[in-house]
Write a protein that holds these residues in place. Structure first.
Motif, mmCIF file in Angstrom:
data_model
loop_
_atom_site.group_PDB
_atom_site.id
_atom_site.type_symbol
_atom_site.label_atom_id
_atom_site.label_comp_id
_atom_site.label_asym_id
_atom_site.label_seq_id
_atom_site.Cartn_x
_atom_site.Cartn_y
_atom_site.Cartn_z
ATOM 1 N N LEU A 193 -7.957 -4.318 22.368
ATOM 2 C CA LEU A 193 -8.501 -4.801 23.637
ATOM 3 C C LEU A 193 -9.774 -5.601 23.416
ATOM 4 C CD1 LEU A 193 -8.513 -4.900 26.715
ATOM 5 C CD2 LEU A 193 -9.712 -2.702 26.710
ATOM 6 N N VAL A 194 -10.667 -5.060 22.585
ATOM 7 C CA VAL A 194 -11.909 -5.777 22.300
ATOM 8 C C VAL A 194 -11.615 -7.102 21.605
ATOM 9 C CG1 VAL A 194 -14.047 -5.703 20.969
ATOM 10 C CG2 VAL A 194 -13.294 -3.692 22.242
ATOM 11 N N LEU A 195 -10.679 -7.053 20.639
ATOM 12 C CA LEU A 195 -10.317 -8.290 19.947
ATOM 13 C C LEU A 195 -9.730 -9.304 20.917
ATOM 14 C CD1 LEU A 195 -10.011 -9.812 17.292
ATOM 15 C CD2 LEU A 195 -7.787 -8.745 16.994
ATOM 16 N N GLY A 196 -8.875 -8.815 21.836
ATOM 17 C CA GLY A 196 -8.292 -9.723 22.817
ATOM 18 C C GLY A 196 -9.344 -10.337 23.733
ATOM 19 N N LEU A 197 -10.279 -9.498 24.176
ATOM 20 C CA LEU A 197 -11.346 -10.014 25.037
ATOM 21 C C LEU A 197 -12.191 -11.048 24.307
ATOM 22 C CD1 LEU A 197 -12.490 -6.725 26.815
ATOM 23 C CD2 LEU A 197 -11.128 -8.588 27.784
ATOM 24 N N ALA A 198 -12.493 -10.754 23.037
ATOM 25 C CA ALA A 198 -13.282 -11.708 22.273
ATOM 26 C C ALA A 198 -12.512 -13.003 22.041
ATOM 27 C CB ALA A 198 -13.690 -11.090 20.938
ATOM 28 N N THR A 199 -11.202 -12.887 21.826
ATOM 29 C CA THR A 199 -10.385 -14.077 21.604
ATOM 30 C C THR A 199 -10.305 -14.941 22.860
ATOM 31 O OG1 THR A 199 -9.067 -12.890 19.974
ATOM 32 C CG2 THR A 199 -8.110 -14.884 20.893
ATOM 33 N N LEU A 200 -10.215 -14.301 24.008
ATOM 34 C CA LEU A 200 -10.123 -15.045 25.263
ATOM 35 C C LEU A 200 -11.481 -15.449 25.823
ATOM 36 C CD1 LEU A 200 -7.338 -12.955 27.023
ATOM 37 C CD2 LEU A 200 -7.091 -15.128 25.816
ATOM 38 N N ALA A 201 -12.548 -14.999 25.192
ATOM 39 C CA ALA A 201 -13.880 -15.294 25.705
ATOM 40 C C ALA A 201 -14.155 -16.799 25.795
ATOM 41 C CB ALA A 201 -14.935 -14.600 24.850
ATOM 42 N N PRO A 202 -13.786 -17.601 24.786
ATOM 43 C CA PRO A 202 -14.049 -19.044 24.915
ATOM 44 C C PRO A 202 -13.384 -19.670 26.139
ATOM 45 C CG PRO A 202 -13.533 -18.482 22.647
ATOM 46 C CD PRO A 202 -13.238 -17.265 23.456
ATOM 47 N N ALA A 203 -12.122 -19.304 26.394
ATOM 48 C CA ALA A 203 -11.443 -19.867 27.563
ATOM 49 C C ALA A 203 -12.136 -19.445 28.848
ATOM 50 C CB ALA A 203 -9.984 -19.430 27.573
ATOM 51 N N ALA A 204 -12.557 -18.167 28.902
ATOM 52 C CA ALA A 204 -13.256 -17.695 30.096
ATOM 53 C C ALA A 204 -14.590 -18.410 30.268
ATOM 54 C CB ALA A 204 -13.464 -16.184 30.005
ATOM 55 N N ALA A 205 -15.290 -18.633 29.158
ATOM 56 C CA ALA A 205 -16.570 -19.343 29.236
ATOM 57 C C ALA A 205 -16.376 -20.780 29.706
ATOM 58 C CB ALA A 205 -17.251 -19.316 27.868
ATOM 59 N N ARG A 206 -15.310 -21.379 29.237
ATOM 60 C CA ARG A 206 -15.025 -22.777 29.655
ATOM 61 C C ARG A 206 -14.734 -22.859 31.143
ATOM 62 N NH1 ARG A 206 -14.713 -27.272 30.816
ATOM 63 N NH2 ARG A 206 -13.656 -29.020 29.812
ATOM 64 N N ARG A 207 -13.907 -21.946 31.661
ATOM 65 C CA ARG A 207 -13.610 -21.959 33.094
ATOM 66 C C ARG A 207 -14.848 -21.651 33.924
ATOM 67 N NH1 ARG A 207 -8.836 -19.442 31.195
ATOM 68 N NH2 ARG A 207 -9.733 -17.374 31.560
ATOM 69 N N GLY A 208 -15.672 -20.722 33.440
ATOM 70 C CA GLY A 208 -16.895 -20.408 34.162
ATOM 71 C C GLY A 208 -17.833 -21.585 34.229
ATOM 72 N N ARG A 209 -17.925 -22.339 33.146
ATOM 73 C CA ARG A 209 -18.800 -23.516 33.149
ATOM 74 C C ARG A 209 -18.278 -24.569 34.110
ATOM 75 N NH1 ARG A 209 -20.113 -26.322 27.477
ATOM 76 N NH2 ARG A 209 -18.018 -27.194 27.731
ATOM 77 N N ARG A 210 -16.980 -24.726 34.203
ATOM 78 C CA ARG A 210 -16.414 -25.701 35.142
ATOM 79 C C ARG A 210 -16.728 -25.314 36.588
ATOM 80 N NH1 ARG A 210 -10.153 -26.918 34.539
ATOM 81 N NH2 ARG A 210 -10.997 -27.799 32.622
ATOM 82 N N ARG A 211 -16.576 -24.021 36.898
ATOM 83 C CA ARG A 211 -16.880 -23.588 38.268
ATOM 84 C C ARG A 211 -18.337 -23.840 38.609
ATOM 85 N NH1 ARG A 211 -13.535 -19.182 36.813
ATOM 86 N NH2 ARG A 211 -15.393 -17.949 36.297
ATOM 87 N N ARG A 212 -19.238 -23.535 37.684
ATOM 88 C CA ARG A 212 -20.669 -23.752 37.955
ATOM 89 C C ARG A 212 -20.978 -25.221 38.155
ATOM 90 N NH1 ARG A 212 -20.953 -19.992 33.801
ATOM 91 N NH2 ARG A 212 -21.520 -21.615 32.290
ATOM 92 N N ARG A 213 -20.366 -26.070 37.359
ATOM 93 C CA ARG A 213 -20.634 -27.506 37.465
ATOM 94 C C ARG A 213 -20.215 -28.081 38.818
ATOM 95 N NH1 ARG A 213 -18.284 -29.497 31.582
ATOM 96 N NH2 ARG A 213 -20.274 -29.457 30.430
ATOM 97 N N LEU A 214 -19.053 -27.606 39.293
ATOM 98 C CA LEU A 214 -18.489 -28.212 40.499
ATOM 99 C C LEU A 214 -18.875 -27.471 41.770
ATOM 100 C CD1 LEU A 214 -14.902 -28.958 39.131
ATOM 101 C CD2 LEU A 214 -16.886 -30.485 39.235
ATOM 102 N N ALA A 215 -19.666 -26.411 41.647
ATOM 103 C CA ALA A 215 -20.014 -25.628 42.833
ATOM 104 C C ALA A 215 -21.397 -25.947 43.370
ATOM 105 C CB ALA A 215 -19.922 -24.136 42.516
ATOM 106 N N GLY A 216 -22.254 -26.560 42.597
ATOM 107 C CA GLY A 216 -23.626 -26.791 43.010
ATOM 108 C C GLY A 216 -23.809 -28.091 43.791
ATOM 109 N N PRO A 217 -25.019 -28.323 44.242
ATOM 110 C CA PRO A 217 -25.303 -29.545 45.005
ATOM 111 C C PRO A 217 -25.273 -30.802 44.142
ATOM 112 C CG PRO A 217 -27.306 -28.278 44.641
ATOM 113 C CD PRO A 217 -26.183 -27.433 44.176
ATOM 114 N N ARG A 218 -25.321 -30.641 42.804
ATOM 115 C CA ARG A 218 -25.274 -31.797 41.906
ATOM 116 C C ARG A 218 -23.883 -31.892 41.296
ATOM 117 N NH1 ARG A 218 -29.479 -31.504 44.308
ATOM 118 N NH2 ARG A 218 -31.583 -31.851 43.483
ATOM 119 N N ALA A 219 -22.854 -31.774 42.111
ATOM 120 C CA ALA A 219 -21.485 -31.697 41.618
ATOM 121 C C ALA A 219 -21.008 -32.987 40.977
ATOM 122 C CB ALA A 219 -20.535 -31.299 42.745
ATOM 123 N N LEU A 220 -21.577 -34.137 41.345
ATOM 124 C CA LEU A 220 -21.136 -35.400 40.761
ATOM 125 C C LEU A 220 -21.431 -35.415 39.264
ATOM 126 C CD1 LEU A 220 -20.020 -38.238 40.836
ATOM 127 C CD2 LEU A 220 -22.298 -39.057 41.555
#
Length: 811
Positions: free
Chosen positions: A674-701
């Motif tokens: 489970l820990v290995l799986g979470l660590a393996t999927l962490a990059p994908a989760a970090a990438r999606r989280g960064r996309r949400r933050r970028r497009l959710a703020g007032p400086r979305a452009l």
């Protein structure tokens, strides 16, 4: 066309990513997080090495630390050298993984390998044997574990693989935060398995090192004009990481506090699993813990015509005032299934002609140990499998790479003859057994300088009471008087009183307290009599093994002369062995309510019924009749006060608990996966989280533009720093082949160019909710279109480990 304000969104120098995508050679050391590869590599190495701090109590000594540092640090250095040579990230990891097993073979099995490092079938067998022995030691011993070659190999392999994981996530996946997951998992091991837990500062050391890794590998690269903003962002990131790490450490500590007995055995109920014979660093202390925690299942059976016998497994002779240790003598290897004679006859011991002999068939039903239970003195062993060795000093039989589990073997032993003597408590026939003098008597007479005075004073008082304080007193009579002092006065047997009164252990201070309280179990009785005998000038040591057990009717195979005895897990025992001139090493039984006194040193009130000898065995001159107390378990009060709470203790004799062995480790395997799986999927989760933050703020452009460039990097089309928005849009639009995605990209490029000419620039453009939703739709269309430009397999790999995370030019 040069567009003003592009630096504000990462289009200026240093803001873009490298060309190419997954698997392409990096542009150099500047591609690593924070553009500080050497500092980052050093920080990762510090994190790896600090993990040894909380692990310090798991293995005895310091040798394991050398192997941990050598293999872990070696992998990180190898990775740094390969990256300096501009090798792709995946090839660096592959080379590391290939180098680790070769280094393990060269370090731990070079005798069997081709050219000293190329493994073969014999090498594999050696590692399998070492693995089995390590697994057995983990089951048998409490921490700290006794050092052995298998444990060193395990530590080295673990450190190397941990270093590979750290290197992979820090430099290839560009997700250094993932190292914290594996660091936390490593710290859980000492928290869970150390009986006294781990102090908070030991957990804090690697936590601080992890924060250092995050600080030096911070992927944020702000424009030079925004230095203050850059520092603020970095501090906030480290603070968030500190909170996460503190929560992980607290969780590990909470687990150990709530479940103090958490081990791989904890899923088995007491009495279900196999019993363990402790042979670790603190054998007497561990024996006491086992006496309180073992179940009552059968561990072995033996059949003989010699009466009930104590089954001896090891001895303890070295004493430094705080701990007893086995005094290892010269050893000789032998294979019981081939060479049956125990090779000790040339070391000063006599041949079987000097005393009566007996044959004992032993069947291990549910015991895990690396020592063969056998009566004293053994002369031949046959039928056992594996490579065994005999200690030349105490004749105990043990193995480094073999187990006693499920063994059936036969032991030929010599037994002492007793000579009736009405004027004394009995004598042992002086038939030159073990010679008339002990060659190395000094080590068995040694006493620490700070030994409490009450021990010697008590011994002198006992001798004076028995009128044996003169120079002509017989050592056998003195030993018998000591034994009777413990058995016939007001000493009581208890496994709980020492723990409750705070003197549980085997040190000199513990023995002194035991003589005052006069309550304890076999460890205290044996240690006290051994030290008192040494004070009187009688060489003495402590034997550990099992009581004779109870006769099992109808199990002798029809031979009326043979009797089968069943030995239970809770009959684990220790007793003193004293050297009697002309007779050799003989055993005594001082423990009240356990066993009976031997025939050559009987209790005055029970001379007629004393038939069991602790170590050497009963007289063969008469037909011994087992006494009920000889095989009895502890007294009822002792039983009621010794709940079996730890698993892995004495099971039934069916030997069918293999599936439980798998069951108890299954949660750990699943947890690790489970820990290995979470660590393996962490990059994908970090990438999606960064996309949400970028497009959710007032400086979305600005966020949408950064996201479009990252998508280009993800799918291998690059985002060169010198490329204008118009050129970028035209190039990617051509790859998309027109359609909805090309139009969405063209609209985004147009807005970026218009905003770049404003006073605030693209990064300062404030957008509304409708615009943010439109940007999200545009990015989704662009992403789907770019995904079609790569093969399906590569598409999946990009989804799991987005290459854009490796190029920290955006927030």
């Amino acid at each position: 066309m040069s567009v003003a304000g592009t630096d504000a969104i990462g289009l200026g120098p240093g803001g873009g990513g490298r060309e190419g995508g997954w698997g392409e050679a990096p542009t150099g050391w500047r591609a690593v997080p924070g553009n500080r590869p050497v500092i980052t590599a050093l920080a990762v190495m510090v994190l790896l090495l600090t993990l040894m701090v909380p692990m310090g109590g798991l293995i005895e000594g310091r040798d394991w630390m050398i192997w941990f540092a050598a293999f872990g640090g070696g992998v990180l250095v190898l990775g740094a050298v390969l990256r300096a040579a501009r090798l792709p990230g995946w090839s660096v990891t592959l080379i590391e993984l290939l180098a680790v097993p070769l280094a393990l073979v060269a370090s731990f099995a070079h005798q069997t390998a081709w050219l000293g490092f190329i493994p073969n079938g014999e090498t594999w067998e050696r590692f399998v044997a070492m693995g089995k022995n390590v697994a057995l030691a983990i089951v048998l011993e409490y921490a700290p574990l006794s050092p052995q070659i298998g444990l060193s190999a395990l530590v080295a392999a673990g450190a190397a693989l941990l270093a590979v994981v750290f290197d992979w996530y820090t430099f290839t996946v560009r997700a250094p935060a993932a190292t914290g997951l594996f660091a936390t998992l490593t710290m859980v091991l000492p928290v869970a398995f150390l009986r006294d837990g781990v102090t908070l500062w030991k957990l804090a050391v690697p936590a601080v090192a992890f924060l250092l890794v995050l600080a030096v590998s911070n992927p944020v690269a702000r424009p030079r004009l925004q230095v203050v903003d850059q520092w603020v962002h970095g501090v906030l990131g480290v603070m968030r990481a500190a909170v996460v790490m503190a929560a992980s450490v607290s969780l590990a500590a909470a687990v150990a506090w709530v479940v103090p007995g958490l081990t791989s055995d904890a899923l088995i109920k007491p009495g279900e699993g196999p019993a363990r014979f402790v042979s670790g660093v603190n054998p007497l202390v561990e024996l006491g813990a086992d006496l309180r925690e073992q179940g009552s299942g059968e561990v072995l059976r033996y059949t003989t015509d010699a009466g009930p016998l104590y089954m001896r497994m090891t001895t303890l002779a070295e004493f430094d005032g705080t701990r007893w240790k086995h005094a290892a003598g010269s050893t000789a290897a032998f294979t019981p299934s081939v060479d049956t004679a125990v090779p000790w006859v040339d070391s000063g011991y006599p041949t079987p002609d000097y005393a009566a002999s007996a044959s004992v068939k032993v069947e291990i039903t549910n015991l895990r140990a690396t020592m063969l239970p056998a009566p004293y003195l053994p002369t031949e062993v046959s039928g056992a499998t594996g490579d065994w060795k005999v200690d030349g000093d105490d004749l105990t039989i043990n193995a480094d790479l073999a187990s006693v589990t499920d063994q059936v073997y036969r032991v030929e032993v010599m037994l002492p003859r007793t000579v009736p003597d009405a004027s004394a408590a009995g004598q042992i026939a002086t038939s030159s057994v073990a010679g008339s003098a002990l060659a190395d008597a000094d080590q068995y007479l040694e006493l620490p300088p700070d030994l409490p005075a009450i021990i010697g004073q008590t011994a002198d008082e006992v001798m004076a009471e028995a009128s044996l304080d003169g120079p002509d007193a017989s050592p056998l009579a003195q030993a018998t008087a000591l034994q009777n002092y413990f058995r016939n006065t007001d000493f009581t047997y208890s496994t709980t009183t020492p723990a409750e009164e705070g003197y549980d252990g085997d040190s000199g201070a513990v023995v002194a307290r035991f003589l005052e309280v006069k309550s304890g179990y076999c460890v205290h009785f044996a240690a006290a009599m051994t030290l008192m005998a040494r004070h009187l000038g009688i060489p003495a040591r402590i034997a550990i093994g099992y009581l004779p057990g109870k006769e099992v009717s109808g199990q002798s195979g029809g031979d009326p002369g043979l009797v089968t005895y069943s030995v239970k897990a809770n009959q684990l025992h220790s007793w003193p062995e004293l050297y009697i001139p002309g007779s050799g090493w003989v055993g005594f039984e001082p423990t009240a309510a356990r066993g009976v006194a031997p025939t050559y040193a009987p209790e005055p009130s029970r001379t007629a019924e004393a038939t069991v000898s602790p170590s050497p065995s009963p007289s063969l001159s008469a037909s011994p009749t087992p006494s009920p107390s000889a095989s009895a378990s502890p007294s009822a009060s002792a039983k009621s006060s010794a709940p079996a709470t730890k698993s892995g203790a004495g099971g039934g004799g069916d030997g069918g608990s293999n599936w439980r062995d798998w069951l108890r480790v299954l949660p750990w395997v699943l947890g690790g996966l489970l820990v290995l799986g979470l660590a393996t999927l962490a990059p994908a989760a970090a990438r999606r989280g960064r996309r949400r933050r970028r497009l959710a703020g007032p400086r979305a452009l600005a966020g949408a533009w950064d996201e479009a460039r990252d998508l280009a990097v993800d799918y291998g089309h690059g985002a060169p720093a010198a490329e204008t928005p118009a050129d970028f849009g035209e190039r990617l639009g051509g790859l998309m082949g027109g359609g909805e995605a090309a139009r969405a990209l063209a609209e985004l490029v147009a807005e970026v160019e218009r905003a770049a000419y404003t006073k605030e620039g693209v990064a300062g453009t404030v957008t509304g909710s409708d615009q943010r939703e439109r940007y999200r739709s545009q990015i989704a269309v662009i992403g789907r279109s770019l995904a079609l430009t790569v093969p399906r397999g590569r598409r999946l790999r990009i989804a799991w480990w987005p290459p854009s995370l490796r190029h920290p030019h955006h927030t």
